[in-house]
Write a protein that holds these residues in place. Structure first.
Motif, PDB file in Angstrom:
ATOM      1  N   GLY A 262       7.614  -2.193  -5.738  1.00 48.46           N
ATOM      2  CA  GLY A 262       8.155  -3.233  -6.601  1.00 48.46           C
ATOM      3  C   GLY A 262       7.863  -4.613  -6.062  1.00 48.46           C
ATOM      4  N   LYS A 263       8.917  -5.449  -5.963  1.00 43.98           N
ATOM      5  CA  LYS A 263       8.743  -6.819  -5.482  1.00 43.98           C
ATOM      6  C   LYS A 263       8.339  -6.867  -4.018  1.00 43.98           C
ATOM      7  CE  LYS A 263      11.984  -8.859  -8.784  1.00 43.98           C
ATOM      8  NZ  LYS A 263      13.227  -9.660  -8.964  1.00 43.98           N
ATOM      9  N   LEU A 264       8.793  -5.841  -3.242  1.00 47.78           N
ATOM     10  CA  LEU A 264       8.438  -5.814  -1.813  1.00 47.78           C
ATOM     11  C   LEU A 264       6.947  -5.647  -1.602  1.00 47.78           C
ATOM     12  CD1 LEU A 264      11.298  -3.576  -0.330  1.00 47.78           C
ATOM     13  CD2 LEU A 264      11.015  -6.046  -0.064  1.00 47.78           C
ATOM     14  N   LYS A 265       6.254  -5.042  -2.584  1.00 47.18           N
ATOM     15  CA  LYS A 265       4.814  -4.812  -2.464  1.00 47.18           C
ATOM     16  C   LYS A 265       4.048  -6.116  -2.369  1.00 47.18           C
ATOM     17  CE  LYS A 265       1.113  -2.062  -4.558  1.00 47.18           C
ATOM     18  NZ  LYS A 265       0.747  -1.196  -5.717  1.00 47.18           N
ATOM     19  N   LYS A 266       4.611  -7.173  -2.976  1.00 49.54           N
ATOM     20  CA  LYS A 266       3.949  -8.477  -2.947  1.00 49.54           C
ATOM     21  C   LYS A 266       3.949  -9.103  -1.556  1.00 49.54           C
ATOM     22  CE  LYS A 266       5.244  -9.422  -7.749  1.00 49.54           C
ATOM     23  NZ  LYS A 266       6.000 -10.337  -8.657  1.00 49.54           N
ATOM     24  N   LEU A 267       4.831  -8.596  -0.683  1.00 48.32           N
ATOM     25  CA  LEU A 267       4.904  -9.126   0.683  1.00 48.32           C
ATOM     26  C   LEU A 267       3.797  -8.589   1.575  1.00 48.32           C
ATOM     27  CD1 LEU A 267       8.762  -8.792   1.289  1.00 48.32           C
ATOM     28  CD2 LEU A 267       7.512 -10.838   0.593  1.00 48.32           C
ATOM     29  N   LEU A 268       3.093  -7.561   1.113  1.00 51.53           N
ATOM     30  CA  LEU A 268       2.092  -6.895   1.951  1.00 51.53           C
ATOM     31  C   LEU A 268       0.695  -7.460   1.733  1.00 51.53           C
ATOM     32  CD1 LEU A 268       3.024  -3.102   1.749  1.00 51.53           C
ATOM     33  CD2 LEU A 268       3.530  -4.707   3.573  1.00 51.53           C
ATOM     34  N   HIS A 269      -0.041  -7.520   2.832  1.00 53.72           N
ATOM     35  CA  HIS A 269      -1.484  -7.761   2.760  1.00 53.72           C
ATOM     36  C   HIS A 269      -2.146  -6.480   3.263  1.00 53.72           C
ATOM     37  CE1 HIS A 269      -5.435  -9.508   4.128  1.00 53.72           C
ATOM     38  NE2 HIS A 269      -5.348  -9.921   2.878  1.00 53.72           N
ATOM     39  N   VAL A 270      -2.524  -5.619   2.313  1.00 55.47           N
ATOM     40  CA  VAL A 270      -2.921  -4.247   2.634  1.00 55.47           C
ATOM     41  C   VAL A 270      -4.074  -4.161   3.633  1.00 55.47           C
ATOM     42  CG1 VAL A 270      -3.739  -2.056   1.684  1.00 55.47           C
ATOM     43  CG2 VAL A 270      -2.019  -3.377   0.446  1.00 55.47           C
ATOM     44  N   PRO A 271      -5.168  -4.938   3.481  1.00 54.14           N
ATOM     45  CA  PRO A 271      -6.251  -4.818   4.475  1.00 54.14           C
ATOM     46  C   PRO A 271      -5.789  -5.122   5.893  1.00 54.14           C
ATOM     47  CG  PRO A 271      -7.006  -6.001   2.536  1.00 54.14           C
ATOM     48  CD  PRO A 271      -5.527  -5.851   2.390  1.00 54.14           C
TER      49      PRO A 271
END
Length: 446
Positions: A262-271
């Motif tokens: 959800g909104k927490l996913k926006k906090l991640l920089h996957v690479p």
């Protein structure tokens, strides 16, 4: 000429690490656990020290304790980084958890009663000695099951990991409540301790994952390990279940797609996070390798060789091994059916067993219990595991070989992300151009 100085110490340390590397290769070819070779090396070093009359005093026991604590943290961290939480693996996870839990509890009570009868110990003292002997060593199991079928291998990895974690919590909960006679108070302390630790662990894990993906410096992985060691030590001072902090952090980091939604996913920089995960896992593997190496060598140095000549010690150890393998076979048969070979004979004891043995409170230690029981149990269970693997046509693979395929897949996934983003951007531009052309045509038609 001075025999022992700074240079000879560095030479010795270097030779031990090189030997341990070659022991892994020997294990791969012969199925002889490298742990046995490391302990044997320690025994030979002890004979050399005695020959040159070089005293060791109590310093080795202090080093062993420090190495044990660091090794404990690295093993739990390494194990948690291997645990993938998916619905497809849920049946495997709960079965391995139940088998690990029941094996630990049943074996500890039977062995405690056995030690109470044979060595004239109190049941509580017997239980404190029995818990370390009831814990399966993931440090030995994980690099030993590389050639089993995927289902058997994953079951063994999960089971040994759960055995380590549950056994450690069981031991420290018991030692932490020795002076508490109120059962309700003990239950409240245990559950409140677990609840507080879990809440703190989740908050800390989210914070660490978010912060460290933002750190731009090249040197950050050992910084992260230092932070985890600090949190573990502070937690122990405040009598929290500190290993839960390590376990939950590893689970959150390795399963960030589940925990950051959800909104927490926006906090991640996957690479960035994927790169940290891969490199951090390699660092924990290498660090755990070095810690395990010196832990088992120093343990070999501290062994009282005279205890190995006692026939009663050997018979007691053999009885403990029969209990361990018997209980294990019954539970595996109950939860996995008839196809339980060779895992029914894979139940080695190792680093956690030794570490907890040295952490038994001084007031409850007994001279009737010989350290030779510990060594014989480790030796016998390791030899039986090796024979079982050889008989089934399997051999031991180094940890790196077992896990490298998985991390290569992670690498590919990480490398594909920038390209996916690039393709996405191209598609978005094409869509925008298409919409612009359509609006222009509509305007012309009007």
């Amino acid at each position: 000429m001075e025999i022992f100085n700074s240079y000879t110490a560095i030479i010795t340390i270097s030779i031990v690490v090189i030997m341990s590397y070659f022991f892994n290769i020997i294990s791969q070819k012969t199925s002889i656990p490298s742990v046995l070779l490391l302990i044997l090396s320690g025994i030979l070093i002890k004979l050399g020290l005695n020959y040159f009359e070089i005293p060791t005093g109590d310093v080795l026991f202090h080093i062993l304790e420090i190495l044990g604590i660091v090794g404990l943290i690295m093993i739990v961290l390494e194990a948690s980084l291997d645990l993938e939480l998916t619905w497809e693996k849920w049946p495997l996870i709960w079965k391995s958890f139940v088998v690990a839990f029941l094996t630990l509890m049943i074996c500890s009570f039977i062995i405690a009663y056995f030690l109470q009868l044979i060595l004239d110990l109190s049941f509580l003292t017997g239980l404190l000695y029995a818990i370390p002997l009831s814990i399966m060593s993931s440090a030995i199991v994980i690099p030993s099951v590389g050639e089993l079928t995927d289902e058997k291998k994953e079951f063994m990895v999960y089971e040994s990991t759960f055995s380590d974690i549950l056994g450690i919590m069981y031991f420290y909960f018991l030692t932490g409540n020795l002076n508490n006679d109120n059962v309700n108070s003990v239950i409240w302390d245990v559950f409140s301790n677990i609840f507080i630790t879990i809440v703190l662990s989740v908050v800390i894990s989210y914070a660490l994952v978010f912060i460290f993906q933002k750190v731009q410096t090249q040197v950050k992985l050992f910084l992260l390990i230092a932070v985890l060691l600090l949190l573990y030590s502070i937690g122990k001072i405040f009598h929290l279940s500190s290993l839960l902090i390590i376990l939950i952090f590893g689970l959150v980091l390795n399963n960030y797609k589940i925990f950051f939604r959800g909104k927490l996913k926006k906090l991640l920089h996957v690479p960035s996070l994927g790169s940290i995960l891969k490199n951090f896992h390699l660092v924990t593997i290498e660090s755990a390798f070095v810690v395990r190496t010196f832990f088992f060598v120093i343990f070999g140095i501290t062994i009282d060789l005279n205890s190995l000549l006692d026939l009663q010690v050997l018979l007691i150890s053999a009885g403990i091994v029969v209990v361990i393998l018997g209980v294990r076979a019954i539970l595996l048969r109950s939860f996995k059916g008839r196809n339980i070979s060779p895992e029914a004979l894979i139940g080695p004891r190792g680093l956690i067993t030794i570490l907890l043995f040295f952490d038994i409170p001084l007031a409850l230690q007994s001279d009737n219990f010989s350290s030779g029981i510990l060594l014989y149990t480790i030796l016998i269970t390791s030899v039986i595991m090796a024979i079982a693997l050889i008989a089934s046509g399997k051999h031991i693979e180094p940890v790196e070989a077992v896990k490298m395929a998985y991390w290569q897949e992670v690498d590919k996934e990480i490398e594909s992300i920038p390209q996916q983003e690039k393709n996405k951007s191209v598609e978005e531009r094409q869509e925008e151009e298409k919409e612009t052309d359509e609006s222009t045509n509509n305007g012309t038609n009007v």
